[in-house]
Design an enzyme around this catalytic site. Structure first.
Site, PDB file in Angstrom:
ATOM      1  N   SER A  46       6.329  -2.342   1.453  1.00  0.00           N
ATOM      2  CA  SER A  46       7.275  -1.590   0.614  1.00  0.00           C
ATOM      3  C   SER A  46       6.793  -0.152   0.514  1.00  0.00           C
ATOM      4  CB  SER A  46       7.330  -2.182  -0.797  1.00  0.00           C
ATOM      5  OG  SER A  46       6.155  -1.836  -1.510  1.00  0.00           O
ATOM      6  N   ASP A  47       7.730   0.786   0.349  1.00  0.00           N
ATOM      7  CA  ASP A  47       7.260   2.114  -0.037  1.00  0.00           C
ATOM      8  C   ASP A  47       6.690   1.963  -1.450  1.00  0.00           C
ATOM      9  OD1 ASP A  47       6.594   4.747  -0.247  1.00  0.00           O
ATOM     10  OD2 ASP A  47       8.532   5.532   0.375  1.00  0.00           O
ATOM     11  N   TRP A  48       5.888   2.911  -1.852  1.00  0.00           N
ATOM     12  CA  TRP A  48       5.129   2.771  -3.105  1.00  0.00           C
ATOM     13  C   TRP A  48       6.088   2.762  -4.309  1.00  0.00           C
ATOM     14  CZ3 TRP A  48       2.615   1.952   0.867  1.00  0.00           C
ATOM     15  CH2 TRP A  48       1.239   1.792   0.901  1.00  0.00           C
TER      16      TRP A  48
END
Ligand code: BGC
Length: 751
Positions: free
Chosen positions: A265-267
């Protein structure tokens, strides 16, 4: 005799012991066994709790291994232009290491502007070595989102506007990175084309546009580059967040493309446990928690894919099939990276990396205009040169968001010029304007004092009066990495240069004929003064070697050979998203939206007509075309020949052309092949890039360039059939020096 019996017995005992030892090696640690067998064995030994721990972060940039089994943690790092300095376990602040300074490589726009596959390989290999030395297993990059609007604050991190160029350049970058046993994590999948409302924007894009424009770079990264990891984007698509988007991750990435790596996932990009479980997210990072203090207990346990997932399993609400698939992928990643026994050791801050950065920078700088051949600077005739502009003295490796770096060194443009020119001519400097004198990101401070108290008018007048009696004026300005410039999380507010630079450039042009404007940016900018300035150079964020590379090009030690990976328009409304398309989003929704979490649709009404495809269609004359870039020498294009005039759908066709360097300097030309479908059953771009070669030619030398294509280069995506279709009929192969400078063409027919 007794002695010999004893030796033989000893030997046999040793052998039995060794055999026993070998058989005791568990399969997952037996590196003679195929990876998939090792994965199955490791998986069978893991407890449910261990599995759940592995699929989410334990710190800002790491996830746990299985300590009991000796399976290591996975460590990640940004990306994509250098290795990010170490931050604290649970905070974004610096860890304060003194051994984590990197070589800053040129931003990816510059790499794209080299149009050189070898440079992409060198880039990937070098940055991968830096990551490996820093013991990182995953590099969070490259970024390959398509340049839809010049306002996107992160365009500088990407590879331009064209799917073919991005798809081609991404492959060697990934191979280079991964040759170090470091995974490339291709980001941001998909449709992350603006930073404004990046967590809530919901692009409205039809299938054809998705497949033809926004997906090809990712597909190529996975299928041709063999990327081991992909990062989900923050935005939504068709009302579902990209980090757990069924269509993007499950159906397309893992289904159609057969991706066997991990989706990260992106952060903070995950928002829903069930979607994360079922729609293809494998590792969750950076969710709302700050690590330890927010939430209950250890906040990492509160991630969507932590205790909430465990509970669903324990309550029998979901099974473990999906979990095991995630673990298999993570173990595969581990065997490719942290547990890769063949990985090299890497190196950090080496002279080889500096050299690589400089070569890429030199090849990516684009000479946009050179009226009267005022470049290269004639040092034999120069006594005094004035450099003007904040970007000549401002560090650019600090700032811009997650790609911000702590560089081992950064040669500023003014210093590079002084070093190269000082023995020939006096160099004087005037600030000219003040942009953003600050320079700090996450506790990394540029350490520069760029404070300037004098009013704008005084600075302008000073520069203009000094410009009157020098041999050359080199203006070095553009954008920077501050908010609303080239910077993550914000978009630009217009196409114009900020800080009143236009006024200054116009004033300088009036007093000195030998004005050279160097624009440092990762985005196109408007240039209302274009006709008054004889020489314009597009420099990007060039990293550690900025000043050296720029000086080499300006004085002609290096003959410029970069070309634009995006179209420079004259005004914002030249770009489709700012006329027929939506940006920054649906007006009504934006007006009504009261909560930050409200979804905002962004209709990509322009469809496939992005970049030069739009300029071509609407016959808009760009300021500088996609693929444009000049040289200090000249090239002559011969006539293009096709090896046949008709092909069937399973055949290839080749186009050959002779290119001659007709000047008196060695140089390189980027020869571009565009394909035009003369008649089609549905609207198609006037032409599309389907091949390019960078040809290095000595003065007077000529070479043949051949492009070979098959029906893939003729196809469009038929959304109804959900497949690529090449329609019978006439096509044209156009060979050009840019999208608006077609030199020769040949027609052929698809049977
Ligand atoms: C960015 C990513 C980056 C991540 C980790 C996010 O905000 O969008 O590109 O890799 O942070 O720093």
């Amino acid at each position: 005799m007794k002695k010999y019996v004893y030796i033989i017995l000893l030997f046999l005992t040793e052998l039995t012991y060794l055999n026993a030892q070998e058989t005791n090696v568990p399969t997952y640690l037996n590196f003679d066994k195929p990876i998939e067998e090792r994965i199955n064995d490791a998986l069978s030994r893991m407890t449910l709790a261990e599995k759940i721990a592995m699929i989410h972060a334990q710190s800002k940039f790491s996830s746990p291994g299985v300590s009991r089994l000796g399976i290591p943690e996975i460590w990640m790092t940004d990306g994509p232009h250098g290795i990010r300095p170490e931050v604290l376990w649970d905070e974004w602040d610096q860890a304060g290491w003194t051994n984590d300074s990197c070589i800053a490589f040129p931003a990816l726009t510059c790499l794209a502007a080299t149009w050189n596959r070898d440079m992409a390989l060198l880039y990937g290999k070098s940055i991968g070595e830096e990551a490996r030395y820093r013991k990182k297993d995953v590099l969070l990059g490259p970024g390959v989102n398509i340049y839809r609007t010049p306002l996107n604050g992160r365009n500088f991190e990407y590879l331009g506007e064209d799917p073919f160029l991005t798809s081609t350049m991404v492959v060697p970058y990934i191979k280079g990175v991964q040759s170090n046993g470091v995974a490339a994590c291709v980001k941001h999948f998909a449709l992350n084309n603006q930073e404004f409302k990046r967590h809530t924007m919901n692009p409205v894009v039809d299938d054809r546009t998705l497949y033809e424009i926004y997906l090809p770079a990712f597909k190529s990264a996975v299928q041709n580059g063999g990327a081991w990891a992909v990062m989900g984007a923050y935005n939504l698509f068709r009302d579902q967040h990209a980090c757990h988007n069924r269509l993007l991750l499950k159906d397309i990435l893992k289904g159609e493309w057969g991706f066997d790596g991990v989706v990260i996932s992106d952060w903070g990009g995950a928002h829903d446990t069930k979607q994360a479980i079922f729609n293809g997210l494998d590792m969750e990072f950076g969710s709302w928690t700050n690590g330890l203090s927010a939430g209950t207990g250890n906040a990492y346990d509160d991630y969507y894919m932590a205790i909430p997932y465990l509970k669903l399993i324990q309550e029998g609400k979901v099974g473990t099939k999906e979990l095991d698939d995630k673990i298999r992928r993570i173990l595969r990643l581990a065997y490719r990276t942290s547990m890769n026994k063949n990985k090299p050791f890497g190196s950090l801050g080496s002279p080889e990396h500096s050299d690589a950065g400089r070569r890429i920078a030199e090849e990516g700088i684009v000479l946009l205009r050179n009226k009267g051949n005022i470049l290269p600077i004639d040092l034999t005739k120069s006594k005094k040169i004035l450099v003007v502009g904040e970007n000549a003295i401002k560090m650019m490796t600090v700032g811009g968001g997650s790609s911000s770096l702590k560089a081992k060194y950064e040669i500023l443009p003014l210093d590079g010029l002084k070093k190269r020119i000082a023995s020939n001519a006096e160099i004087i400097y005037a600030r000219g304007y003040v942009g953003d004198p600050t320079g700090e990101y996450n506790g990394v401070k540029s350490g520069q004092n760029l404070k300037e108290e004098r009013p704008a008018e005084v600075l302008l007048n000073e520069a203009v009066s000094l410009a009157k009696d020098v041999d050359y004026v080199i203006f070095i300005g553009g954008l920077n990495k501050s908010d609303h410039q080239d910077c993550e999380d914000t978009d630009r507010e217009g196409l114009e240069l900020p800080y009143n630079q236009d006024k200054l450039i116009e004033a300088l042009a009036k007093v000195n004929k030998n004005l050279i404007v160097v624009n440092i940016s990762g985005n196109a900018v408007a240039m209302p003064w274009v006709n008054d300035v004889p020489a314009i150079v597009q420099s990007w964020y060039l990293g550690s070697e900025t000043g050296n590379a720029l000086a080499a090009v300006l004085v002609g030690d290096v003959n410029p050979s970069g070309k634009l990976p995006m179209t420079f328009g004259r005004k914002l409304t030249d770009y489709a998203p700012h006329t027929v398309g939506e940006y920054p989003g649906n007006k009504e929704q934006l007006a009504k939206s009261s909560k930050g979490s409200d979804t905002i649709n962004v209709a990509y009404n322009e469809g496939i007509f992005v970049g030069y495809r739009w300029f071509d269609k609407e016959k808009i004359k760009p300021l500088f075309a996609f693929g444009h870039g000049l040289s200090y020498t000249t090239f002559e294009y011969g006539k293009v020949y096709a090896d046949k005039n008709e092909i069937s759908s399973d055949e290839q066709i080749s186009f050959s052309i002779n290119i001659k360097n007709t000047g008196n300097r060695d140089g390189a030309e980027i020869v571009q092949l565009y394909i035009k479908d003369i008649k089609s059953s549905l609207p198609r771009p006037v032409k599309e890039l389907k091949g390019f070669e960078k040809v290095f030619l000595k003065a007077g030398e000529s070479k043949n360039v051949t492009f070979t294509i098959n029906k893939d280069a003729l196809s469009f995506f038929d959304a109804d059939k959900h497949e690529w279709v090449a329609e019978k009929g006439d096509f044209e192969a156009l060979i050009g020096a840019s999208a608006t400078d077609i030199k020769t063409s040949v027609k052929f027919n698809l049977k």
